[in-house]
Design a protein around this motif. Structure first.
Motif, mmCIF file in Angstrom:
data_model
loop_
_atom_site.group_PDB
_atom_site.id
_atom_site.type_symbol
_atom_site.label_atom_id
_atom_site.label_comp_id
_atom_site.label_asym_id
_atom_site.label_seq_id
_atom_site.Cartn_x
_atom_site.Cartn_y
_atom_site.Cartn_z
ATOM 1 N N TYR A 157 109.004 -4.932 18.462
ATOM 2 C CA TYR A 157 109.317 -4.898 19.881
ATOM 3 C C TYR A 157 108.811 -3.634 20.570
ATOM 4 O O TYR A 157 108.173 -3.697 21.601
ATOM 5 C CB TYR A 157 110.827 -5.064 20.092
ATOM 6 C CG TYR A 157 111.295 -6.422 19.651
ATOM 7 C CD1 TYR A 157 111.027 -7.543 20.422
ATOM 8 C CD2 TYR A 157 111.942 -6.588 18.444
ATOM 9 C CE1 TYR A 157 111.422 -8.805 20.009
ATOM 10 C CE2 TYR A 157 112.347 -7.845 18.019
ATOM 11 C CZ TYR A 157 112.079 -8.944 18.808
ATOM 12 O OH TYR A 157 112.461 -10.183 18.397
ATOM 13 N N LYS A 172 105.996 -8.382 19.904
ATOM 14 C CA LYS A 172 106.699 -9.521 20.492
ATOM 15 C C LYS A 172 107.165 -9.173 21.889
ATOM 16 O O LYS A 172 107.411 -8.012 22.199
ATOM 17 C CB LYS A 172 107.913 -9.879 19.642
ATOM 18 C CG LYS A 172 107.576 -10.421 18.274
ATOM 19 C CD LYS A 172 108.857 -10.781 17.562
ATOM 20 C CE LYS A 172 108.588 -11.326 16.198
ATOM 21 N NZ LYS A 172 109.840 -11.655 15.497
ATOM 22 N N VAL A 173 107.321 -10.188 22.698
ATOM 23 C CA VAL A 173 107.863 -9.996 24.045
ATOM 24 C C VAL A 173 109.374 -9.958 23.925
ATOM 25 O O VAL A 173 109.986 -10.761 23.221
ATOM 26 C CB VAL A 173 107.413 -11.150 24.963
ATOM 27 C CG1 VAL A 173 107.998 -10.982 26.346
ATOM 28 C CG2 VAL A 173 105.910 -11.211 25.009
ATOM 29 N N GLY A 174 109.998 -9.023 24.636
ATOM 30 C CA GLY A 174 111.450 -8.890 24.585
ATOM 31 C C GLY A 174 112.158 -9.981 25.368
ATOM 32 O O GLY A 174 111.535 -10.899 25.916
ATOM 33 N N LYS A 175 113.451 -9.865 25.438
ATOM 34 C CA LYS A 175 114.274 -10.849 26.121
ATOM 35 C C LYS A 175 114.019 -10.775 27.632
ATOM 36 O O LYS A 175 113.915 -9.716 28.206
ATOM 37 C CB LYS A 175 115.742 -10.557 25.823
ATOM 38 C CG LYS A 175 116.663 -11.650 26.240
ATOM 39 C CD LYS A 175 118.046 -11.569 25.651
ATOM 40 C CE LYS A 175 118.683 -10.228 25.602
ATOM 41 N NZ LYS A 175 120.106 -10.273 25.256
ATOM 42 N N LYS A 176 113.920 -11.942 28.279
ATOM 43 C CA LYS A 176 113.672 -11.996 29.719
ATOM 44 C C LYS A 176 114.953 -12.437 30.421
ATOM 45 O O LYS A 176 115.710 -13.250 29.925
ATOM 46 C CB LYS A 176 112.544 -12.981 30.036
ATOM 47 C CG LYS A 176 111.225 -12.530 29.469
ATOM 48 C CD LYS A 176 110.137 -13.496 29.838
ATOM 49 C CE LYS A 176 108.828 -13.046 29.251
ATOM 50 N NZ LYS A 176 107.749 -13.971 29.500
ATOM 51 N N LYS A 177 115.134 -11.942 31.642
ATOM 52 C CA LYS A 177 116.333 -12.313 32.412
ATOM 53 C C LYS A 177 116.092 -13.527 33.248
ATOM 54 O O LYS A 177 115.119 -13.879 33.708
ATOM 55 C CB LYS A 177 116.765 -11.166 33.298
ATOM 56 C CG LYS A 177 117.326 -10.043 32.507
ATOM 57 C CD LYS A 177 117.932 -9.011 33.457
ATOM 58 C CE LYS A 177 118.595 -7.941 32.641
ATOM 59 N NZ LYS A 177 119.380 -7.075 33.430
#
Length: 177
Positions: A157, A172-177
């Motif tokens: 990350y 990797k792409v992190g968590k999106k809101k």
């Protein structure tokens, strides 16, 4: 027919190799290394070249042919040039420094990590985020590099951790809101 096994190994100037029963001993400016040859393999030394060939052409001897040639070539390279692995540390507050005969790592853990360096390995830290490991035996150099990297492998990350120089870490792409 082994493509690697049939290639001769040239012995550079300043190094010498001798055959003692089923063991080949290579001496050079950086020290002495030896390798025990399997019984299925025969080795000949002539004209500053080492030739490796199987005694019989069965499955077992063909499997050990290329491996034996590579191990002997590693012995020759180890006593003349040596092997090097470089590690890079990335992360806020992560650093490395040599203290006597041990490598001191600060990796964001609750304690500092001290790794004792074997006498056949040389570790230097040109900067506090770079570790250079040198030695004659490629297996020993690779093992100590893997042991150091195991303390904090690079995470996908943010890319923090210990990685080999020029190693690509899949991000990797992190968590999106």
């Amino acid at each position: 027919m082994s493509r690697i096994g049939k290639l001769p190994i040239s012995i550079p100037a300043g190094a010498e190799a001798r055959l003692d029963d089923q063991e080949i001993i290579v001496k050079g400016p950086r020290g002495t290394l030896s390798f025990t040859i399997p019984n299925e393999i025969s080795v000949e030394i002539d004209n500053q070249q080492i030739k490796v060939s199987p005694r019989q052409y069965n499955i077992s001897s063909r499997q050990k042919w290329g491996m034996s040639r590579t191990m002997i070539a590693n012995c020759v390279k180890g006593v003349t040039q040596g092997f090097t692995k470089e590690l890079q540390i990335s992360g806020v507050g992560y650093r490395a420094q040599m203290k006597g005969n041990s490598l001191n790592l600060t990796l964001g853990l609750s304690h500092e990590v001290n790794i004792d360096v074997p006498k056949e390995i040389t570790i230097t830290t040109p900067s506090n985020t770079r570790i250079v490991i040198e030695g004659n035996d490629p297996q020993a150099v690779g093992k100590i590099a893997a042991d150091i990297r195991k303390w904090r492998p690079p995470e996908p990350y943010k890319g923090k951790g210990i990685r080999y120089l020029n190693e690509y870490v899949y991000r990797k792409v992190g968590k999106k809101k």
